[in-house]
Structures are given as C-alpha cells and as structure tokens.
Write a protein that holds these residues in place. Structure first.
Motif, PDB file in Angstrom:
ATOM      1  N   MET C 356       1.124  -1.331   0.145  1.00  0.00           N
ATOM      2  CA  MET C 356      -0.040   0.072   0.056  1.00  0.00           C
ATOM      3  C   MET C 356       1.065   1.237   0.052  1.00  0.00           C
ATOM      4  SD  MET C 356      -3.144  -1.300   2.490  1.00  0.00           S
ATOM      5  CE  MET C 356      -2.600  -1.703   3.864  1.00  0.00           C
ATOM      6  N   GLU C 357       2.102   1.242   0.697  1.00  0.00           N
ATOM      7  CA  GLU C 357       3.148   2.331   0.586  1.00  0.00           C
ATOM      8  C   GLU C 357       3.735   2.492  -0.624  1.00  0.00           C
ATOM      9  OE1 GLU C 357       3.454   3.739   3.326  1.00  0.00           O
ATOM     10  OE2 GLU C 357       5.390   5.118   2.712  1.00  0.00           O
ATOM     11  N   PHE C 362      -2.637   4.278  -4.672  1.00  0.00           N
ATOM     12  CA  PHE C 362      -3.169   3.943  -3.459  1.00  0.00           C
ATOM     13  C   PHE C 362      -4.249   2.792  -3.602  1.00  0.00           C
ATOM     14  CE2 PHE C 362      -1.494   8.348  -3.275  1.00  0.00           C
ATOM     15  CZ  PHE C 362      -1.076   8.403  -1.925  1.00  0.00           C
ATOM     16  N   ILE C 363      -3.840   1.934  -4.162  1.00  0.00           N
ATOM     17  CA  ILE C 363      -4.491   0.516  -3.835  1.00  0.00           C
ATOM     18  C   ILE C 363      -4.430   0.065  -2.409  1.00  0.00           C
ATOM     19  CG2 ILE C 363      -4.941  -1.791  -4.741  1.00  0.00           C
ATOM     20  CD1 ILE C 363      -4.390  -0.606  -7.514  1.00  0.00           C
ATOM     21  N   GLU C 364      -5.529  -0.397  -1.942  1.00  0.00           N
ATOM     22  CA  GLU C 364      -5.392  -0.893  -0.368  1.00  0.00           C
ATOM     23  C   GLU C 364      -5.690  -2.231  -0.380  1.00  0.00           C
ATOM     24  OE1 GLU C 364      -8.503   1.496   1.731  1.00  0.00           O
ATOM     25  OE2 GLU C 364      -8.118   3.007   0.244  1.00  0.00           O
ATOM     26  N   HIS C 365      -4.401  -2.820  -0.351  1.00  0.00           N
ATOM     27  CA  HIS C 365      -4.665  -4.515  -0.631  1.00  0.00           C
ATOM     28  C   HIS C 365      -4.800  -5.212   0.614  1.00  0.00           C
ATOM     29  CE1 HIS C 365      -1.832  -2.466  -3.339  1.00  0.00           C
ATOM     30  NE2 HIS C 365      -1.520  -3.509  -4.283  1.00  0.00           N
ATOM     31  N   ALA C 366      -4.241  -4.914   1.804  1.00  0.00           N
ATOM     32  CA  ALA C 366      -4.305  -5.708   2.870  1.00  0.00           C
ATOM     33  C   ALA C 366      -5.763  -5.693   3.310  1.00  0.00           C
ATOM     34  CB  ALA C 366      -3.489  -5.155   4.087  1.00  0.00           C
ATOM     35  N   PRO C 367      -6.267  -4.844   3.379  1.00  0.00           N
ATOM     36  CA  PRO C 367      -7.881  -4.855   3.772  1.00  0.00           C
ATOM     37  C   PRO C 367      -8.587  -5.871   3.118  1.00  0.00           C
ATOM     38  CG  PRO C 367      -7.413  -2.474   3.605  1.00  0.00           C
ATOM     39  CD  PRO C 367      -6.303  -3.301   3.026  1.00  0.00           C
ATOM     40  N   LYS C 368      -8.468  -6.096   1.882  1.00  0.00           N
ATOM     41  CA  LYS C 368      -9.164  -6.989   1.142  1.00  0.00           C
ATOM     42  C   LYS C 368      -8.614  -8.373   1.629  1.00  0.00           C
ATOM     43  CE  LYS C 368      -9.425  -4.192  -3.103  1.00  0.00           C
ATOM     44  NZ  LYS C 368      -8.494  -3.095  -2.587  1.00  0.00           N
ATOM     45  N   THR C 369      -7.459  -8.609   1.803  1.00  0.00           N
ATOM     46  CA  THR C 369      -7.012 -10.011   2.327  1.00  0.00           C
ATOM     47  C   THR C 369      -7.727 -10.229   3.830  1.00  0.00           C
ATOM     48  OG1 THR C 369      -5.050  -9.645   1.315  1.00  0.00           O
ATOM     49  CG2 THR C 369      -4.960 -11.340   3.023  1.00  0.00           C
ATOM     50  N   LEU C 370      -7.935  -9.156   4.629  1.00  0.00           N
ATOM     51  CA  LEU C 370      -8.612  -9.351   5.771  1.00  0.00           C
ATOM     52  C   LEU C 370      -9.770  -9.698   5.743  1.00  0.00           C
ATOM     53  CD1 LEU C 370      -8.536  -8.978   8.918  1.00  0.00           C
ATOM     54  CD2 LEU C 370      -9.185  -6.609   8.347  1.00  0.00           C
ATOM     55  N   GLU C 371     -10.891  -9.086   4.655  1.00  0.00           N
ATOM     56  CA  GLU C 371     -12.133  -9.373   4.649  1.00  0.00           C
ATOM     57  C   GLU C 371     -12.055 -10.910   4.234  1.00  0.00           C
ATOM     58  OE1 GLU C 371     -14.565  -7.736   5.458  1.00  0.00           O
ATOM     59  OE2 GLU C 371     -13.857  -5.804   5.600  1.00  0.00           O
ATOM     60  N   MET C 372     -11.277 -11.571   3.239  1.00  0.00           N
ATOM     61  CA  MET C 372     -11.394 -12.796   2.819  1.00  0.00           C
ATOM     62  C   MET C 372     -11.138 -13.705   4.261  1.00  0.00           C
ATOM     63  SD  MET C 372      -9.933 -12.817  -0.917  1.00  0.00           S
ATOM     64  CE  MET C 372      -8.728 -11.452  -0.900  1.00  0.00           C
ATOM     65  N   ARG C 373     -10.142 -13.396   4.894  1.00  0.00           N
ATOM     66  CA  ARG C 373      -9.870 -14.162   6.124  1.00  0.00           C
ATOM     67  C   ARG C 373     -10.958 -14.044   6.942  1.00  0.00           C
ATOM     68  NH1 ARG C 373      -3.710 -12.323   8.136  1.00  0.00           N
ATOM     69  NH2 ARG C 373      -2.649 -13.345   6.371  1.00  0.00           N
ATOM     70  N   ARG C 374     -11.549 -12.932   7.181  1.00  0.00           N
ATOM     71  CA  ARG C 374     -12.724 -12.875   8.074  1.00  0.00           C
ATOM     72  C   ARG C 374     -13.710 -13.911   7.559  1.00  0.00           C
ATOM     73  NH1 ARG C 374     -14.237  -6.474   8.967  1.00  0.00           N
ATOM     74  NH2 ARG C 374     -12.867  -6.174  10.876  1.00  0.00           N
ATOM     75  N   HIS C 375     -14.166 -14.055   6.220  1.00  0.00           N
ATOM     76  CA  HIS C 375     -14.982 -14.822   5.984  1.00  0.00           C
ATOM     77  C   HIS C 375     -14.558 -16.388   5.970  1.00  0.00           C
ATOM     78  CE1 HIS C 375     -17.703 -17.304   3.349  1.00  0.00           C
ATOM     79  NE2 HIS C 375     -16.764 -17.920   2.265  1.00  0.00           N
TER      80      HIS C 375
END
Lengths: 271, 440, 666
Positions: C356-357, C362-375
């Motif tokens: 992301m840095e 400014f694509i936000e990669h990690a929050p997407k990974t997190l959402e998939m982990r949440r699922h």
C-alpha cells in the motif's frame, strides 16, 4: 441416524494452581469450559452426521450456567440440546450422574430412537472414565470405550465398526447398535464454530429438564443417590524441580541421578 | 442427658474464604432448606433460610464451610462440648459382604503386572480387616494364573474359565464378574486402572449400584468404621481427595499400574480355587472383535499418545546427532520429538514438532535435550507429568519447568545416560555402540 | 458534406457512445459493491489528486517513474489538441484559435515538443519491456498494443502537421518546430502526394484515437480513467483500521463474493496499472511465496468483470444498485481458478503494508485480504490448523499460548510494581502485553521498561493478572468475533479504571489500543515506549550514558513504522545510548522489509519458499552489526530465530531499544 452426545461443563483444571504459601487452591481466573474430552465426542458425532446424515442432540447435566457448553455444541452443528438441571441432581457422583443422564437419554430415545451415544473418555475434573460405562450399562447399550477411530456405521444392519485403543495395540470391533462410545483425544481434531453458528446457538431457547420433568427417585440421584463421599481433601506433595550440574566431568554423576529418577518415576522398572 | 436439654444453638453457615475448591454443588445439594445459591462455583448462603443444620459443613470435602454463632450461642455450645459426648461408630453397611478381592487382568493368558501389585495392597487391607484376600480370574484357559495369584498373596481364587472369555469383551466379562461378586459378596473389589480395568469396573459398579473410585494412589482401612479410605488425585491432580463408600457394597477402587509396589513372589503358597461356570452364549454379546492391530508403525509419529518423549533442539547441532535422541527414546519405549527450530532447519519432519504450532503433548516423561525452552515450545510440553531438561545454559527457560534439570553438554550427558540405561535394562549392547559412551 | 466527414461523424458518435456506455458499465459495476463513505475530507482529497496525480509524487519515487511522468504530462497536453482534432473531424471550422494567437500557439508548441518526448518515452518503455525488463513487470501483448497505439498517435500527429505545414495550410507553422522540421521531408513531393499523406495520417490519427478510447476499458490502461478517482477516494487516515462489525444474525462476515467488497475496493481493482511495485516489495513474494499483491488485485478485477458483467446483464440496464445478498456468482472469489484468489495466498500475507505504501494509485491490498480471512474464519471456520489452539487460547485464556491468566504478573512478582486499581490509579498504565508477560525473552523488555519508568520517576502501574491480550493477532487473522469480545472487555476495563495514558512496548498492542479500539470508544492516549523513552531522554529525566558498543542496525517494525509513522523515535533512542545514529539496512523506513510475524503470521508455519525472517536477518547481517535493535517483541523473536538459524546468535544480539536504554542507565 440419531446421535446423543453428552457434554460437561468443567473448571479448566489445568489453570488451577496451588498457592505455595497457603497450600490452597487458587481458582481465581479459572474459567469454566467444555470438558476437553467431550469436544472430541461432539466432533465425532458431527462427523458421523456429516457422513451419514441424521441428527445430533447434545445433553448436559449441571447448573444453569452449563448451558454454555450446550450452546457451544449447537454452534458447532448439533441440532438439539437439553440441559438437565435441578438442585436434586447436585452433588452427584458418577453413579448418580449416570442415572440422570441415562434416564434423559431414555426419554429422548422414546421420542426419537437413539442409535449412538457419544461421551468423552473422561472429564478433566473427575478423571474417572466411569460415567460413559455407567450410562451404557443402565441403558443396555453396547459399551465401547477408548474409541480412537470409527470405520463405518451400517444403519441397515444396525452395527458400527470402531477401533479401540488398548495397551500396545488396537482392537477393531464390530458392535451392535444402539451403542455408547467414549472417545479418546486422538480420535479427531475438533472443529471451530462459525460465527453464524454461534449467533444462532445463542439466540435459541434451550429446554431445561428439572426433576419435575424427569420425576426420578430422590434416593437414586444427586447426593443421596451417590454411594461415594469425599471424607477430606488435602494438597498433594509437590516435587520441587531440581537442577544439577553435569558440566566439567560431572556428566556421569548427572546421568546416575537421572537414572535414579527414571526408576523413581516408574519409567524404568526395578524388576 | 435429656434433662439438660437446653436447645442446642444451630448457628449459620459461612464460607471460609479461599478454601472452596468449587467441587461442584455438594453443599447446595445437601441443604434441606434451599439456603445455598451458587455463584461462580462457590456457595452463597441465604442466612434467612439457613437453619444451621450443618449438613453442608459435613459434606464439604475441603472443610470450607463453618457454622458461626453469636457469643451467647457460643457459650451454650461450649457447655455442650464440655460434656464431651462420645461419638458412636457403627457400620451402616450390610455385613454379609466380606473379604477383599482383586481382579486378575490378563491378556492371552498373561497377567497384567498391576494385578499382582493390587494383591500386595489387598493383602494389607485384608490383614487390617482380618478377612481373606481373594483373586478373581476371568478368561479362557487361565487356570495357571491361580498359582501365580497364590504366590503373590491370595488366600483363595475364584475362577471362571470359558472360551467366551478368550478376549476381553465388556458384556461377557461383566456377566462373569457379576456372577462371582453377587454370589460371594466381597466387601472390597480392587481392579487395575488400565483401559480394560476401567471399562469393566465402570460397568460392574453400575450394575451393582455401588461406589467406585478411580485411579487411587492410596488405599487404607479406617479401622474405626472398617471403611476403605480411597485416596486419589482430583481436580486435574491439584488436590488429593480421600473418598469413602459408606454403605454400598462392594467398595470398588481402581489403581493405576506402578503405583503400588509388587509383593514378593512365594511359589510355595497354595489355596482353594473356586470355579464357576458362565451360562451366556455368543448371541448375548453385542460385540465381535474383528482384528487386533499391533502398534509400532514407524511411518507415523504418535506424539500425542506417547508415554515417553525424548526431544532434541538446536543444541543437538545437526541431524547427524539425533541418533542419540532416537536411541534413548527407544530404550525408554518412547518417541522422538523436537523443537520448531529443528523442523525449520530441516533436521526432522514437521510430525515431530512439539509446541504452539506443532503438537501439544502430555507424556509421563518428557526429556528435552539441547532445547532452551522458547515459549512456543514450552506451551506444548509443560503439562507433562515429569520433565527432564539437559542444556548447557543454566539460565535456559526450560529449567523453569523441569523436574530434573541437568546443566551440561548433551554430547556428554546423553551418551552416558544411554549407556547406563542400557546397562540397567541389561540389553545386549552392540559393540560399536558401546564405544560411543566413551567419546569425549 | 464529403463522405469522409460523414464516415468520421458516424464513427465518432459510435465511439463516444460506446465509450460512454463502457464508463456507465464501470460505474454500474462499482455500484454492485457495498456502500462506504469516501466523500469526507474533500480538501485533503483534492490536495492528494494534485500531488499524486498531477505531481506524480509516488510514481517518480522510482527512477523509471520519470518516464511515466512525461507520458502522463504528454497526455495532458495532447488532450487539448486531440479534442480539437476530434471536433474538427465533425466541424472542420472549429478551432481553439479563439484562445488567442499566443496561447494557441503555445499549446501547439507544447504539443509538438511533448509528442517527441512521449515518443521517446514510449520507445524507452518498449525497450524496457524487451531488453531490461524487471521481474515484476510483464511484457504483455496489452502493454505493447497500447504503447504501439500511443506511438502511432504521435507519428500520425506529426504526419498531419508536417503535411499541413508543407501545404502551407496553416499559419502556425512557426509554433511547431518539430512538425516544421519534418515538413522539410515533403520538399520534393507534389501537393497531391502531400495531400494523400495528410489524409492518410489524419485517418490513422483519428482511428488510433477512437480505438484507444475504446480499448482503455478492456486493458490495464483503464487506470487512465480510474487512477484519478482512486487517488481522490484514497484512505485519508494514515493507518488502515478495519471496520467494526455488528454481530447479528443475517449479516455477512467478511467477503466471499466480489460484490461484498465496497465500491471503493472495487475501484481499487479497476485502478491497478500492473506496475508491479507492490509485488516487487512484498516480503512474501520476495521470499518465493505465490502471493503477489499485484496478482491478487488483477484476479480481483477479472473476478469482478466476470461476475459483475453477468449480474449487470441479468437486470435492466438502467439499474444502479448493489448486488443482492443472495446473488450467485459465476466464479468464486476464493478458489483455485485463474479468476479467483487462492485460499493459500490469503494466509501468506503478513499485513506489513508495504504494497500500500508503494502503490502509486493508493490501492489498499491488505484490507481485502483481511475481509477474505474474516469470511474463511467466521463463516467457514476454515483456516490453517495451527490457528485452532491460538483461537481457543485467546478466547479462554486471553493470551496466544494458553498460559494461565494467573501467571501474567509472574514476571513482576519479585519487583515492587504497582497494580492499577480503581482506588489506586497511576499516571501511566504500562500495558505489558502477552510477550512481555509470558515470553521469557521478551520479559527482558518488560523488566527494562520497569527500570526505565522507575528511574524516570513516573507514576506508573500495570494491570497485573487482570490484563488481557489486546487481540491484535485475532483481528489480523480475521477472527473478528473473539477480537470484538476482547476489545469490548478491555475498553470497558480501561474506562472503569479511569486510565488516560497507556504505554506499550509492543507495536501490535500499540496500534490495536490506539487505532482499532477507537471504534469501541477508547479515549485514552496510547504511547509507544520508543516515544516515551525518546521524550524522557530529551527532557533529561533518564541519566543515560552513551557507550560505543559496536555497530547497531535498526529494524523497523511494520506496525510501528509504516502503519503508525514512528520511524525516528526508536532511532533517537538507539542514538542516545550508542552515540551514533543506527546503521540502516538497504530497506528501511517506509520500504522496510517485514520480519514475517505480522498479520498473525507469528502463529503460522511458513513452509512455502524461504522464511521471511531469515531473509530479513541476512539483510541486517549485511551491515555487519554487533547488535540489531528492534522495538517489537515479535520482530525480536523472528530476528533471534533468524540468527540462530544462520548460526550467528553467538556473534550478534537482538536488543529491544528499552533494553539498550536500560543498560545505559548508570
């Protein structure tokens, strides 16, 4: 297939400590949990349900708070749960416990025939491994303890084939159903509950059967129905850890010391 | 004493702080007045309901409940106690039940050593009670065990020898045991707390509607009331409880192997053998043994079920030194474990890994060699019954959990202990391996 | 009207229509996602667009970004002339001449020059893809096609203008030096030939332009359209905090279908330029794991286009609305297909945030990974088996190892440490964290902190056995349910005790207490020990003596540095005790390489590729340090393990900055 699984709420005894100064039990911060052995029983029941279809009913005897272990079972996939809770059931030893549990299973059985009952091998607070056989005996179900693998369930011919853990060997047994199975910890790895499962389990009303429902003789249940009684308790002698030197040529002495311990702890036998 | 009957004050129940062990709800169950509520495992006494009967005080195994009195009440009580009423003891149990029995557990005609250990402690109990010690033997073609039972102290042997008992099956053994116990009425029955013994004892006790105390570590007779005092660890081994079965008979207890010493064998001893016959058929037995599977498949590492685990860490310095770990494990009948770093380094496969991200183990003995004891490892093995740690660094955290810590070089200590263990097992040492012990 | 004009007009209208329809489809696709408010902080957003789009600030961080800078600005300038060109195609009389002769001339001049620059930049870009292609850039047909189109545009542009100048059809020839020079090539040609050439060039230019316009939405050059809005709608908060969930029946927990992402997350997929910088700096990818942030975003885009396209086709064209909750998908999002994200990769991410840095848009990669982990964790209960004990331990015993909660204050039992109670407050609560309390190595940090806090004469205390894990690992691993319980309990406890200042030595506790707990009503100030120690030293409250004990190299913790911007405080601490600024690894500060433990990876086995901690340790060893300074107990564990693995644990020590400072207190 209808499976009943018995679960117990226990204090997490592995967290209990002895206060070295007062030699008393420190229970502060010790949570109540599902008896770890029972989590394997629940898992195996659910796996059979996944494999063969059917229904799982979780059963627990304990104080009202014990509903938490039933809700956990529901969250994991059990279909029904019944809590057996009454002051009259309190203070029970294994014999009186098996009475209440077996009568409850009988009631469930009359309503919807039970093919299998699962219990954990033992509980971590009692460590007796007696309730499973007790329930099996009282119900006249085939008793299968120490089961660490289930090969198959043949519903048409009404038998189950399991592996029992013996000392130094395993036994493959075919047994008539209905049967009661007590599970070892090696039989499976319990699943983790999903959040929808937890929420569903939390929102359900749980039937609580008191003795008004069960109508059991006082003399057979609870404290009165318990032939054993605790005369006294005391703190065990604890062995303090011992650190010895094995450096600079002292390794032979250290090895001797270790050998002595191996005998003392019955790892090696004097005979 | 009836003329001085001023009403004996009854007081109120109170919890003594810090003593409750949350045994369950015995106090609540014992209270006839519903004066006990449970809160987080501990009793709360509703004083308006408490009648001071003292039932909860008596039932509490941890002596955590006392009765409190007002000063006036206390005065009257003191008077009472001065009169010093003698306690009368009488056994409420049926005296038809007599003698001490020990179950002789056998597999394929070979007795489990715990049976003889039980005869040792049974002898003591029988002598204290002034009764006979009997062994009961169930099996197929097991008559020869009677001789051994006498040799280890039995006065009498009850025997059922039937082909249907050739392999242990609950129903068959249960019927056989019930037949003997119901007919001959022993007051005490001792069994080994083995898988088989626990399976049978639980069923027997239930059918007999009697008390059973599992895994006793101490057995003695309370001479005053002729009761068997059965001491066992409870609450995950955190406390010891002494348990009685006051009225129900027989008083049944199981004892783990190696807890009691094995008595000396006297081949000269003889006694009567009472044989009974069993009248059940194969159809009455709901189980059929398909196969006996012998253990020891080298492909799988059964860390979870292991009795002894010998583990190596990075301190072993390389996979080529793990033969020492394997050797010691083999000598002690154990399996090989290791720390995560050993797996990370590729010295052993993941199946051997003990710790947070590996297996959590609880063997009787865990030997940690060259393992410093990172938290990730400790949490996987610290509940082992006994832990021996060998490490060069005396500050290694592994020593905090060790029952025996050896501050030393694994390359000195391990060969020494292997040699000594082998010598004491009297195993024929191969020539090339004996040389190893002499390495510097 | 000449035929050519009619043909062009038809083509023009059709192209513009198609283009507008495509844009509408993209917007409709964004609308399939969930709502998320990104319309706040409008000024800051505009400023970002100026800086990062027009200033190309992140693009030019890398040397080759300058090339893009020229192409970008070339395009911006050419936009004016190309608009004129297109309109002239329909209305030949139209001209931007009305701007005035000089401004119009300036525009022509700039276009003329920029066209050469762009041509050169395109040539360079082609060269780069052929001759010196870095691993993270693909030499795709897509790329060559677009570069070819751009080149064609430029060439045709010169063709048109050179011909016009040669024919004397324009009086602005003087403003177009390059075209003017090229016009010389027509010196020997007949006007007829020049005319033909002009015509041909004109059509090439016209067709290339219309083709470009309509090829955009189907290629990675979609970013031409989406990068600007993506920068505008970027996360303004410097730290990425996952949204708090409501635990009610009938809710979705996490994302298993692409339409469960928010519209902004979908826009991210469309904005990716496939520049590959994320992949190039990703520690997981860099150590041989399959996970690539670029690939994940690319697959997300493919998945969106397939599933979104099918959803849009199945309903009236004028509907702009979110996807129905029960909408079925043609392609699963988490799966093994080429248009899905492999489940394994979801667990490979250490959430270090370097992707992301690095991302210029400014694509936000990690929050997407997190959402998939949440699922996976909450809806499916599917996760690597090592996590089972972690999750149970956290829920029952409030620490990752499952050690007795009663042992939490054991590290302090021989010290006289104040326990904060309702009736016994303290200025600072030292939140020890699970590592400091239980891990024998990290206890050294807790002890060092106790010494520092005492020597500085602060009023401080700990929670003792009442402290619970902050829940960081739970949250990063997607177990929001248990995290939620812990967060609620912790915030309630802090409030009950009236705590106003919390000091942590663990960046994971730090970020969780400081940022993640905000949604739970946390109002206390959270201070990382590096900040506190830096301040105490600066204020002269700690009598430290700088000693030269050899070279110290500092390792940035991701959650301290990248996520929370604390780069200098720990370095100042090291400097204060060693007398010199710490040595820097090749990758430090914002580009620092993760130790491998973040995002809950601490509790996972790492079997794929090389282990990240080994790689980072090797990077540190390149600086020949006597010690590696860290400010995070997880980093410390990972680096120490790395040193042991490399057999260097005897030579190099890992020290927390608190330990370094405590040692330097006389």
């Amino acid at each position: 297939m209808h499976i009943v699984v018995c679960v117990k709420m226990v204090p997490d005894t592995t967290l209990v400590q002895i206060d070295p100064k007062t030699n008393t039990l420190v229970r502060e911060g010790v949570p109540f949990i599902t008896n770890p052995f029972d989590t394997h029983a629940v898992e195996e029941a659910l796996r059979l349900k996944d494999r063969y279809g059917g229904k799982v009913t979780a059963l627990s005897m304990g104080p009202p708070a014990a509903e938490m272990v039933l809700r956990r079972a529901l969250a994991l996939g059990a279909d029904e749960a019944v809590l057996l809770s009454d002051r009259a059931f309190g203070g029970a030893d294994t014999l009186a416990t098996s009475k209440v549990l077996s009568e409850a299973i009988r009631r469930i059985h009359e309503n919807e025939p039970v093919d299998l009952v699962f219990c954990g091998l033992q509980t971590i607070d009692g460590d007796t491994a007696q309730v499973g056989p007790g329930v099996a005996c009282r119900l006249g179900f085939t008793q299968l303890t120490l089961v660490d693998h289930i090969y198959e369930v043949n519903q048409r011919e009404s038998y189950i084939e399991v592996r029992r853990k013996l000392e130094g060997a395993f036994e493959r047994v075919q047994a008539r159903m209905p049967a009661l199975i007590t599970t070892t910890r090696e039989i499976n790895t319990p699943r983790y509950p999903t959040v929808p499962g937890r929420l569903q389990a939390a929102s359900r009303a749980l039937p609580v059967w008191s003795n008004d429902v069960m109508k059991l003789e006082r003399a057979e249940i609870g404290l009165q129905g318990s032939p054993t009684n605790v005369r006294r308790i005391f703190a065990p002698q604890r062995e303090k850890g011992e650190i010895i030197n094995g450096l600079n040529g002292a390794h032979l002495t250290a090895a001797d010391c270790m050998l002595n311990k191996l005998y003392e702890w019955d790892i090696l036998n004097a005979d | 004493m009836s003329e001085t009957r001023r009403k004996k004050p009854r007081g109120k129940a109170r919890l003594i702080e810090g003593k409750c062990i949350a045994c369950g709800d015995r106090c609540q169950a014992s209270c006839p007045f519903d004066a006990v509520e449970m809160s987080d495992g501990e009793p709360v006494f509703i004083l308006t309901k408490c009648n001071g009967c003292g039932k909860c005080v008596k039932i509490c195994p941890s002596e955590a409940i006392e009765l409190i009195y007002t000063p006036d009440e206390q005065k009257i009580l003191d008077e009472y106690s001065r009169k010093n009423e003698p306690a009368e003891i009488e056994s409420k149990a049926d005296s038809a039940w007599k003698h001490v029995w020990v179950f002789v557990e056998q597999t394929e005609g070979e007795a489990h050593p715990v049976s003889w250990e039980l005869l040792g402690v049974g002898r003591q109990l029988a002598d204290d009670l002034g009764v006979e010690l009997a062994a009961f033997i169930l099996g197929d073609d097991v008559g020869h065990l009677a001789h051994e039972a006498f040799g280890y102290g039995a006065d009498r042997v009850y025997l059922i020898d039937d082909p249907i008992l050739s392999r242990y099956r609950t129903r068959a053994y249960l019927e056989a045991g019930l037949l003997l116990i119901r007919k001959y009425k022993p007051e005490i029955v001792l069994m080994g707390a083995t898988g088989l013994g626990r399976d049978l004892a639980g069923a027997l006790a239930t059918e007999l509607r009697t008390g059973l105390t599992a895994d006793c570590t101490g057995l003695s007779i309370s001479l005053a009331d002729r009761l068997l005092e059965q001491t066992r660890p409870a609450f995950g081994g955190n406390i010891m409880a002494t348990i009685l079965s006051e009225t129900a008979r027989p008083q049944m207890a199981s004892v783990r192997p190696h807890v009691m010493p094995k008595p000396a064998f006297n081949g000269e001893r003889r006694g009567p053998v009472i044989q009974e016959t069993l009248s059940i058929s194969e159809d009455d037995i709901p189980t059929r043994i398909v196969e006996i599977i012998r253990e020891k498949s080298d492909s799988t590492v059964n860390l979870a079920g292991a009795h002894v685990i010998v583990s190596g860490g990075r301190g072993m310095k390389g996979p080529e030194h793990f033969w020492m770990i394997r050797e010691l494990a083999e000598l002690l009948g154990g399996v090989v474990g290791c720390s995560r770093s050993v797996v990370d380094a590729g010295w052993l496969p993941y199946a051997h890994q003990v710790g947070q991200t590996g297996k959590t183990v609880k063997p009787k003995l865990y030997i940690a060699c060259g393992i410093s004891g990172a938290i990730q490892h400790l949490v996987g093995m610290q509940n082992s019954d006994y832990i021996i740690a060998i490490n060069k660094d005396k500050n290694a955290p592994i020593f905090d959990v060790a029952h025996l810590g050896i501050v030393g070089d694994v390359f000195d200590v391990l060969p020494a202990i292997i040699e000594k263990t082998r010598a004491s097992l009297n195993a024929p040492a191969e020539l090339e391996q004996t040389a190893v012990g002499m390495e510097p | 009207m000449p035929w050519s004009r009619i043909i062009f007009t038809v083509l023009f209208i059709a192209s513009i229509g198609l283009f507008l329809f495509n844009v509408y489809r993209l917007i409709a696709m964004l609308c399939l996602g969930r709502w998320e408010n990104r319309f706040d902080h409008l000024l800051a957003r505009l400023k970002g667009v100026l800086l990062f789009v027009f200033g190309q600030k992140r693009v030019v961080r890398r040397a080759f970004g300058v090339n893009h800078f020229f192409i970008f600005w070339g395009f911006m300038i050419l936009l004016g002339m190309n608009s004129e060109f297109l309109i002239q195609g329909v209305f030949p009389e139209f001209s931007l001449r009305f701007l005035g002769r000089v401004p119009y001339g300036a525009l022509l001049f700039a276009t003329d020059i920029m066209s050469v620059v762009v041509l050169a930049a395109v040539a360079l870009a082609v060269m780069r893809r052929i001759a010196f292609r870095p691993k993270y850039i693909e030499a795709s047909r897509d790329a060559f096609l677009i570069l070819g189109l751009i080149a064609m545009l430029m060439v045709a542009y010169f063709g048109v203008h050179a011909a016009e100048i040669a024919l004397g059809e324009t009086d602005m020839g003087g403003w177009m030096p390059v075209s003017g020079a090229l016009a010389g090539a027509f010196a020997t040609s007949t006007p007829e030939k020049i005319h033909r050439s002009l015509n041909a060039s004109w059509w090439v230019h016209a067709l290339a332009l219309l083709a470009f316009l309509n090829y955009l939405p189907y290629s990675k050059h979609l970013h031409v359209l989406t990068a600007i809005p993506n920068v505008f709608f970027r996360r303004i908060d410097p730290v990425s905090v996952p949204p708090r969930l409501k635990f009610e029946l009938g809710q979705d927990f996490g994302v298993s279908k692409v339409t469960q992402f928010t519209w902004k997350q979908l826009l991210d997929f469309m904005a990716c330029t496939e520049c590959g910088r994320c992949e190039d700096s990703c520690p997981a990818h860099g150590t041989g794991k399959d996970l690539s942030p670029k690939e994940m975003v690319h697959r997300g885009k493919l998945n969106l286009f397939i599933n979104g396209g099918s959803l849009l086709n199945s309903r009236p064209i004028d509907t702009l609305a979110g996807a129905p909750r029960e909408a079925s998908m043609v392609k699963p999002l988490i799966d093994g297909t080429a248009e899905s994200i492999p489940e394994k990769d979801v667990w490979s991410c250490a959430t270090c945030g370097v992707c992301m840095e690095e991302c210029p848009v400014f694509i936000e990669h990690a929050p997407k990974t997190l959402e998939m982990r949440r699922h996976l964790v909450m809806e499916k209960a599917e996760f690597p088996e090592e996590l089972l004990s972690l999750f149970n331990n956290m829920e029952q015993r409030f620490n990752p190892w499952g050690i007795a909660p009663t042992d939490r204050a054991k590290w302090a039992q021989d010290l006289d440490i104040h326990i904060v109670k309702e009736d016994a407050p303290a200025d600072y609560l030292f939140f020890v964290g699970c590592s400091g309390a239980y891990d024998s190595r990290a206890r050294g940090i807790a002890l060092a902190m106790a010494k520092i806090l005492d020597r500085a004469g602060l009023s401080w205390g700990i929670l003792g056995t009442e402290e619970k894990c902050c829940g960081d690992s739970l949250r990063r691993l997607g177990n929001e349910y248990v995290f939620d319980q812990i967060a609620q309990a912790n915030v309630a406890q802090f409030k009950k005790l009236g705590i106003t200042k919390v000091v942590t030595h663990c960046p994971h506790c730090y970020t969780t207490l400081k940022n993640d707990y905000r949604a739970y009503g946390a109002e206390f100030e959270v201070i990382h020990h590096s900040e506190l120690i830096e301040r105490l030293i600066a204020e002269g409250k700690l009598p430290v003596h700088a000693r030269a004990n050899g070279r110290v190299v500092y390792h940035d913790s991701c959650y301290l540095g990248r996520h929370n911007g604390l780069y200098d405080a720990p370095r100042h601490c090291v400097e204060a005790v060693s007398g010199q600024a710490p040595a820097e690894m090749e990758r430090s500060h914002g580009r620092a390489f993760c130790c491998g433990a973040g995002g809950g990876r601490m509790w996972l086995e790492e079997t794929e590729g090389k282990r990240i901690n080994i790689d980072r340790t090797e990077q540190a060893l390149k600086q020949n340090p006597a010690a590696i300074a860290s400010a995070c107990p997880f980093c410390m564990t990972m680096l120490e393990d790395g040193l042991k693995d490399l057999g260097k644990d005897g030579d190099v020590k890992v020290k927390d900055i608190a330990e370094l400072v405590a040692d330097a207190i006389e």
